[in-house]
Design an enzyme around this catalytic site. Structure first.
Site, PDB file in Angstrom:
ATOM      1  N   ARG B  83      -8.059   0.977   3.431  1.00 51.70           N
ATOM      2  CA  ARG B  83      -7.184   0.042   4.140  1.00 51.70           C
ATOM      3  C   ARG B  83      -7.292   0.327   5.628  1.00 51.70           C
ATOM      4  O   ARG B  83      -7.228   1.483   6.055  1.00 51.70           O
ATOM      5  CB  ARG B  83      -5.752   0.222   3.650  1.00 51.70           C
ATOM      6  CG  ARG B  83      -4.839  -0.912   4.031  1.00 51.70           C
ATOM      7  CD  ARG B  83      -3.452  -0.690   3.466  1.00 51.70           C
ATOM      8  NE  ARG B  83      -3.371  -0.936   2.027  1.00 51.70           N
ATOM      9  CZ  ARG B  83      -2.395  -0.437   1.256  1.00 51.70           C
ATOM     10  NH1 ARG B  83      -1.457   0.333   1.780  1.00 51.70           N
ATOM     11  NH2 ARG B  83      -2.376  -0.704  -0.031  1.00 51.70           N
ATOM     12  N   ARG B 152       3.728   2.835   7.902  1.00 50.39           N
ATOM     13  CA  ARG B 152       2.555   2.019   7.553  1.00 50.39           C
ATOM     14  C   ARG B 152       2.235   1.007   8.652  1.00 50.39           C
ATOM     15  O   ARG B 152       2.926   0.940   9.665  1.00 50.39           O
ATOM     16  CB  ARG B 152       2.823   1.297   6.236  1.00 50.39           C
ATOM     17  CG  ARG B 152       3.146   2.213   5.075  1.00 50.39           C
ATOM     18  CD  ARG B 152       1.941   3.020   4.660  1.00 50.39           C
ATOM     19  NE  ARG B 152       2.186   3.680   3.381  1.00 50.39           N
ATOM     20  CZ  ARG B 152       2.050   3.096   2.185  1.00 50.39           C
ATOM     21  NH1 ARG B 152       1.711   1.838   2.093  1.00 50.39           N
ATOM     22  NH2 ARG B 152       2.267   3.769   1.088  1.00 50.39           N
ATOM     23  N   LYS B 218       6.879   6.066   1.662  1.00 46.10           N
ATOM     24  CA  LYS B 218       6.345   5.213   2.732  1.00 46.10           C
ATOM     25  C   LYS B 218       7.477   4.614   3.582  1.00 46.10           C
ATOM     26  O   LYS B 218       8.625   4.530   3.134  1.00 46.10           O
ATOM     27  CB  LYS B 218       5.508   4.096   2.130  1.00 46.10           C
ATOM     28  CG  LYS B 218       6.258   3.187   1.156  1.00 46.10           C
ATOM     29  CD  LYS B 218       5.260   2.251   0.474  1.00 46.10           C
ATOM     30  CE  LYS B 218       5.901   1.525  -0.716  1.00 46.10           C
ATOM     31  NZ  LYS B 218       4.904   0.801  -1.502  1.00 46.10           N
ATOM     32  N   LYS B 220       8.233   1.295   6.386  1.00 46.36           N
ATOM     33  CA  LYS B 220       7.630   0.041   6.854  1.00 46.36           C
ATOM     34  C   LYS B 220       8.421  -0.584   7.987  1.00 46.36           C
ATOM     35  O   LYS B 220       9.645  -0.655   7.922  1.00 46.36           O
ATOM     36  CB  LYS B 220       7.532  -0.941   5.683  1.00 46.36           C
ATOM     37  CG  LYS B 220       6.611  -0.432   4.577  1.00 46.36           C
ATOM     38  CD  LYS B 220       6.588  -1.349   3.374  1.00 46.36           C
ATOM     39  CE  LYS B 220       5.506  -0.879   2.387  1.00 46.36           C
ATOM     40  NZ  LYS B 220       5.460  -1.758   1.203  1.00 46.36           N
ATOM     41  N   CYS B 439      -0.531 -10.077  -5.081  1.00 46.69           N
ATOM     42  CA  CYS B 439      -1.148  -8.773  -4.789  1.00 46.69           C
ATOM     43  C   CYS B 439      -2.511  -8.716  -5.479  1.00 46.69           C
ATOM     44  O   CYS B 439      -2.914  -9.640  -6.173  1.00 46.69           O
ATOM     45  CB  CYS B 439      -0.245  -7.644  -5.259  1.00 46.69           C
ATOM     46  SG  CYS B 439      -0.150  -7.539  -7.055  1.00 46.69           S
ATOM     47  N   CYS B 445      -6.412  -2.153  -9.076  1.00 45.88           N
ATOM     48  CA  CYS B 445      -5.173  -1.426  -8.806  1.00 45.88           C
ATOM     49  C   CYS B 445      -4.733  -0.647 -10.043  1.00 45.88           C
ATOM     50  O   CYS B 445      -4.616  -1.207 -11.132  1.00 45.88           O
ATOM     51  CB  CYS B 445      -4.070  -2.375  -8.374  1.00 45.88           C
ATOM     52  SG  CYS B 445      -2.529  -1.493  -8.077  1.00 45.88           S
ATOM     53  N   CYS B 484       2.863  -5.653 -10.832  1.00 45.99           N
ATOM     54  CA  CYS B 484       3.799  -4.588 -11.190  1.00 45.99           C
ATOM     55  C   CYS B 484       5.013  -4.716 -10.285  1.00 45.99           C
ATOM     56  O   CYS B 484       4.991  -5.500  -9.333  1.00 45.99           O
ATOM     57  CB  CYS B 484       3.150  -3.208 -11.027  1.00 45.99           C
ATOM     58  SG  CYS B 484       3.189  -2.568  -9.341  1.00 45.99           S
ATOM     59  N   CYS B 488       4.091  -5.365  -3.730  1.00 45.40           N
ATOM     60  CA  CYS B 488       3.152  -5.575  -2.629  1.00 45.40           C
ATOM     61  C   CYS B 488       3.183  -6.998  -2.071  1.00 45.40           C
ATOM     62  O   CYS B 488       2.974  -7.204  -0.891  1.00 45.40           O
ATOM     63  CB  CYS B 488       1.738  -5.215  -3.059  1.00 45.40           C
ATOM     64  SG  CYS B 488       1.525  -3.438  -3.184  1.00 45.40           S
TER      65      CYS B 488
END
Lengths: 615, 574
Positions: B83, B152, B218, B220, B439, B445, B484, B488
């Protein structure tokens, strides 16, 4: 020695008992003497030793002069890559010993060349590899004979058996070379050389009969060699009723493609059941598989010739009969053209082209034609054929078995044998071509199907007897197969010696054969090191020999610690490049001259610490 | 760090396994150098994979091939997703060309624009990671902190209209990104052949903001410029809403504690929207972000990872506590929040002229996937444009791309190229399809339970006739699908949303706010395609007939009683 019974000998029960008591107590010299005595008795006294007089004339034994001891000594030398010559030599040795000869049997590289001058009877069995090359263990002896040190051999009586394959240009070349060279050095032939094609059993048996007769004739002894006719046929280990000549129909348990999706290769891992066959094997042995020709090719051939698939034709030279389809499918080779085949075929067609192709000045054109073509090409290119199928098939070679390195250990997987086959498919002369056995295995050997197989032992590719000895294995591509067997065996043995595998192929992602097996073995410590080379993953092509050179210091250290090196796989390029790389490693790390390095490697070879199974 | 409010203690409990990996990693080094070199496997051990995320990459494998390869005695087809950080989704044409080339040379020949305006490359083999990352850095981009328990990629509205404002807001996105980037030299050592730096020099703090264990999870940040809420500012841990006065950036309203992820069947996990707590001036925003991050560093849950996001920290201790703690750490107070108005979150397609006189072309990219197919040379077309384009590429939070800053002189040429390759503004699609987000999910994934990117277009093929028949072709409805519940594609903000439960089965959610200001709610559980169509068809037909004025679908389903409005993440499951 085989125990005598009423059922396996011409003797009565009381004779058997006496013989069984006496024979095991005899010394070598006594046995030789007795052999000569009995042989002479047979000639001079006819039925003097009759069934009614079972006593052995022990007191008289000292009286009759046996044939001169010197002439009863026979040296048998073999040069063998896959073990065929070695097995034939061992069988021959047994036959000669039974007849009272004193036999010195050895591989050519274990034979002391300076004793050659004193040798009176020499029987030589040797195969030919690649472009007319001697097998590994014949190389040094071959070079000796062609060197200035080669002695004059006026007193020598010899005969040569050559093994080869008529589809190669230099058919049985090594055998021919030995035969000619021994003659040049002054030797006299006991019997003419016989060159065997892939289907060697009958001609080899014939040669054995001839040399035994010739040896006996020299002794002025009766010709009782007829019994040896079957020698070659019984060359396989007798533990199982199944052999090369009577293959076992083994059930396919598993048939997997080892290459991942996207690979341009297809390598099958096939597991067969040997349960109830009595067959077993050791790591390093090979599996012989009798394939079937591709059904489409058979159909096309029958159509091209305008034959009837259901007509009856001979299946072999023994007189068995079957349908033409059956014959072409399972009994005759139809995918390889040879010069002898074309010579015979030329008599069966009125098309002038074939005779022309066989003219001496068109040698190169013939070679080009044979290359990559099969019987269907011949059928189409040189029609019309006005010959009945029953006659035509008699010029064909028997469909030979293919040998594959066994990739499993018997101890680890009892009653099973695994082998590894890379499917050969390519286009040539405008038509798709298939490797006979590999494509049979890939496309027509689903679990539940049966394959006719036998075990071919390979005494020249064996793990060290000492489980503590380090083992270096170099096996790119399908050459890695026997090392799976080696490592499985060492795992079962609990062997303490270090192991190092060098593997290579085209691409890491799709072509890493048995990847998860090696990963497990590394984790469990069965495999100490693994170095890999994938030639198509990087701009610069990397092969196993480059890895050998990269790790030259450790590699040499392993050798100094007594490591055994094994190389398996492609002969033409890989084995040669690996050999050169090993020489470089020894030269550089050992601080040796090129000659000294070569001698070092020769010594390893003689000590059976450098073994190869290359093809 | 001193605890400013002795009454509030960080949540205890034994540290999770990832916490151990981080602390033992010696600032994200772990054994990566060695395991990356191991030639026997194309993968990495789990510990190093965890660390690799901080470096911007995940190990994945082609799940379609897993069983087949296992039978072939081959390890899974390990490959790496890489990424690339792009603050505000901005990349130069030169950078676009480099990424395009790398995708072909080392990746699977595609690029994916993420829902956070970053680039993703899939299918990179372990042996090629280093060269790929090095080349990315050579073009002045980075993969550092694109994944992992750190801040991120900072999102920012690509806003094609207000040109100068865009430049200014995007500059703050870039500065926030730089300021919150990890400082460990491990990245340089491993990927860029940097000198190994002696660790823990006395008195030198290697990670002055993060410390040796980084964040619990994470983090954001997104910057929105009203009236567009394209960055879904309330889904961010820290959302910043630009406040414009007299055409100039006056500062940002600060929203905290949003987040999408949850776990199926665990009501202690839920999506949450950020809450606006005040206003700061532009030059204060770095300080606000840093202090917010350090509060989460000190109070986040390090024992249970699925409860470690900042939203749970705030909900645990209360928004007032957070404000006090923030003000303590800042040493000053946020001002009163200013008024703001969002009216949509989708993109506006086609050519528009910015205030600076330059042109911007927003192209519709299905699921953000840049690739060539037999009948659509999207990747080639964009490459050809990049070769002559002097402006920027801007990735939108809706996974589309804007050819931005086109001079009038270049406009004709670029329009020609776009026409030649059939690059589309999506006009031929329904507004529903143009508003769709998904996503990656299968096959790469590792978290996916069901398809998303590969399936949503097929589902839309079946929904579009219903929409067209109902006369709703030009009605925007925010529709989102993930494989899931980790969120995302920000599914909890879909007016219609599908979250994968098992192959071919999804939970259906409805009722989010059109401009990203309200979460949706579960309507049907574990349904297949037939049930999805049977469920949605009558609701869409009813919406067409009974909607009020400009009423959005999400509002309609609440008014019609299909679902209750979700007023806070805390009642998402109720």
């Amino acid at each position: 020695m085989v125990q005598l019974h009423v059922t396996n000998s011409p003797f009565s029960e009381s004779q058997v008992e006496l013989l069984n008591r006496l024979v095991p107590t005899l010394t070598e010299t006594q046995r030789i003497w007795l052999g000569g005595y009995l042989a002479a008795l047979g000639v001079n006294a006819g039925a003097a030793v009759s069934a009614a007089e079972p006593s052995v004339p022990a007191e008289q034994a000292a009286i009759p002069a046996a044939a001169p001891a010197a002439s009863r000594e026979v040296t048998i030398l073999f040069g063998s890559q896959t073990g065929n010559c070695q097995r034939l030599a061992t069988s021959l040795s047994g036959k000669l010993k039974e007849q009272g000869f004193s036999v010195n049997l050895s591989a050519m590289n274990s034979f002391k060349p300076n004793t050659l001058k004193k040798t009176e009877n020499l029987l030589l069995l040797v195969s030919t590899h690649g472009e007319g090359e001697p097998p590994d263990n014949a190389r040094s002896f071959y070079e000796f004979l062609y060197s200035k040190r080669a002695p004059q051999l006026e007193g020598l009586h010899y005969s040569v058996l050559g093994l080869g394959d008529t589809s190669y240009e230099f058919f049985c070349q090594t055998g021919k070379d030995f035969d000619q060279r021994l003659e040049e050095l002054g030797g006299a032939r006991l019997s003419p050389r016989i060159d065997c094609d892939l289907d060697y059993d009958d001609p080899a048996a014939e040669w054995i009969t001839q040399v035994i007769s010739a040896l006996n004739a020299r002794l002025n002894a009766p010709n009782i060699a007829a019994a040896a006719v079957q020698a070659a046929e019984h060359a396989d280990a007798p533990a199982s009723p199944f052999s090369r000549n009577q293959p076992y129909y083994a059930e396919v348990l598993e048939n997997l493609n080892l290459n991942g999706r996207g690979s341009d290769r297809e390598t099958r891992h096939i597991e067969l059941s040997l349960e109830g066959s009595g067959l077993s094997f050791e790591p390093g042995d090979s599996l012989g598989v009798y394939p079937e020709n591709h059904p489409q090719l058979v159909e096309d051939l029958i159509t091209a010739m305008g034959w009837d698939a259901q007509q009856t034709v001979p299946l072999n030279k023994k007189g068995d009969k079957g349908t033409l389809r059956e014959a072409l499918l399972r009994h005759y080779e139809i995918t390889v053209l040879t010069k002898p085949l074309l010579e015979q075929a030329a008599k069966l067609t009125s098309a002038p082209g074939l005779q022309e192709l066989l003219l001496p000045e068109r040698q190169q054109a013939l070679k080009d034609y044979i290359q990559g073509r099969d019987l269907l090409d011949l059928a189409v290119d040189f029609a019309p054929w006005e010959v009945p199928a029953a006659e035509f098939v008699t010029i064909l070679r028997k469909l030979p078995a293919r040998l594959y390195s066994i990739s499993s250990s018997w101890s680890a997987n009892p009653d099973e044998v695994h082998f590894t086959v890379r499917a050969v498919r390519y286009e040539a002369h405008g038509r798709q071509r298939y490797g006979v056995c590999s494509v049979h295995c890939a496309e027509r050997a689903e679990p539940g199907a049966k394959l006719p197989v036998f075990i071919q032992s390979n005494p020249n590719f064996k793990l060290p007897a000492n489980p503590d000895a380090p083992v270096i294995m170099i096996g790119p591509g399908t050459g890695v197969a026997p090392f799976r067997s080696f490592l499985e065996e060492r795992e079962v043995q609990g062997a303490a010696g270090k192991t190092w595998l060098f593997y290579g192929d085209r691409r890491f992602v799709t072509d890493f054969l048995y990847q998860t097996d090696w990963q497990r073995m590394l984790k469990d410590g069965v495999l100490s090191r693994l170095d890999v080379a994938f030639s198509r993953d990087t701009a610069e092509k990397v092969y196993v020999q480059h890895r050998l050179l990269e790790h030259s210091r450790e590699l040499y250290a392993w050798l100094q610690e007594g490591a055994h090196i094994y190389v398996c796989g492609d002969e033409k390029h890989m084995a040669h490049d690996v050999h050169t790389a090993l020489l470089t490693v020894i030269e550089e790390e050992g601080g040796m001259s090129a000659e000294a390095a070569a001698a070092y490697l020769d010594t390893l070879q003689q000590e059976q610490r450098y073994q190869r199974d290359v093809y | 760090m001193a605890n400013h409010d002795p009454a509030v203690k960080p949540i205890g409990g034994p540290p999770s396994d990832v916490e151990h990996i981080k602390i033992e990693s010696n600032y994200l080094r772990g054994a990566l150098e060695e395991t990356l070199r191991n030639p026997i496997t194309g993968g990495l051990p789990e510990d190093d994979n965890r660390l690799l995320k901080f470096h911007g990459s995940y190990m994945q494998d082609d799940r379609d091939l897993r069983l087949e390869r296992e039978r072939s005695k081959l390890e899974p087809a390990y490959q790496f997703m890489l990424r690339v950080v792009a603050p505000g989704g901005v990349a130069s044409a030169a950078q676009w060309l480099v990424l395009d080339e790398l995708a072909h040379k080392y990746g699977n020949g595609t690029l994916r624009l993420t829902t956070r305006q970053a680039f993703q490359m899939h299918g990179v083999l372990k042996w090629n990671l280093k060269q790929t990352i090095k080349t990315i850095n050579d073009t002045l981009m980075t993969t550092l902190a694109a994944c992992g328990d750190v801040n991120r990629n900072v999102m920012s509205s690509p806003n094609p209209y207000q040109s100068e404002l865009h430049a200014e807001v995007n500059e703050w996105a870039r500065r926030l990104s730089d300021h919150l980037a990890p400082r460990t030299p491990a990245y340089h050592e491993i990927w860029l052949d940097g000198e190994k730096v002696v660790d823990s020099l006395e008195g030198v703090e290697i990670e002055p903001i993060y410390g040796p264990v980084y964040l619990p999870r994470k983090f954001k940040i997104g910057l929105a410029v009203p009236p567009s809420n394209d960055v879904d500012v309330f889904s961010q841990d820290l959302g910043l809403i630009a406040v414009v006065q007299d055409g100039k950036l006056a500062g940002f309203n600060v929203a905290v504690g949003g987040g999408m992820g949850m776990t199926h069947g665990d009501v202690n996990t839920y999506p949450q929207l950020g809450r606006v707590i005040g206003f700061c001036r532009p030059e204060q925003v770095i300080d606000v972000a840093e202090k917010t991050v350090t509060i989460q560093r000190d109070y986040g849950n390090r024992s249970v990872r699925k409860n470690a996001r900042f939203k749970y920290t705030i909900d645990r201790h209360g928004i007032e506590w957070f404000q006090r703690e923030l003000h303590d750490r800042l040493g000053w107070q946020l001002e009163e929040a200013r008024t703001y108005q969002f009216d949509h979150s989708g993109d506006r397609y086609g050519w528009v002229k910015g205030y600076d006189g330059k042109w911007n072309l927003t192209l519709y990219i299905q699921s953000g996937r840049i690739h060539d197919t037999e009948d659509y040379l999207l990747m080639t077309g964009l490459r050809e444009i990049a070769k002559i384009h002097t402006g920027e590429f801007r990735l939108t939070p809706n996974q589309n791309v804007i050819i931005a800053g086109v001079t009038s002189a270049k406009k004709r040429k670029i329009a020609e190229l776009a026409a030649r390759y059939g690059l589309t503004d999506g006009a031929m699609h329904t507004a529903l399809r143009r508003s769709a987000l998904s996503c990656v999910a299968l096959p790469t994934c590792g978290l996916a339970m069901a398809e998303a990117e590969r399936y949503l277009p097929q589902l839309l093929d079946k929904l579009e006739p219903v929409i067209q028949e109902a006369g709703l072709s030009e009605k925007e409805i925010v529709i989102r699908m993930t494989g899931c519940p980790n969120g995302c594609a920000r599914p909890a903000l879909g007016e219609i949303a599908f979250i994968g439960k098992a192959p071919g089965r999804y939970n259906l959610y409805m009722g989010a706010g059109f401009s990203g200001d309200r979460l949706n709610k579960l309507y049907k559980e574990n349904i297949d395609e037939r049930e999805i169509l049977e469920t949605l068809t009558p609701i869409i037909q009813q919406y067409a007939k009974e909607r009020l004025g400009g009423e959005h679908f999400g509002d309609f389903v609440i008014r019609s009683g299909y679902v209750k409005a979700t007023t806070s993440g805390l009642n998402f499951h109720k």
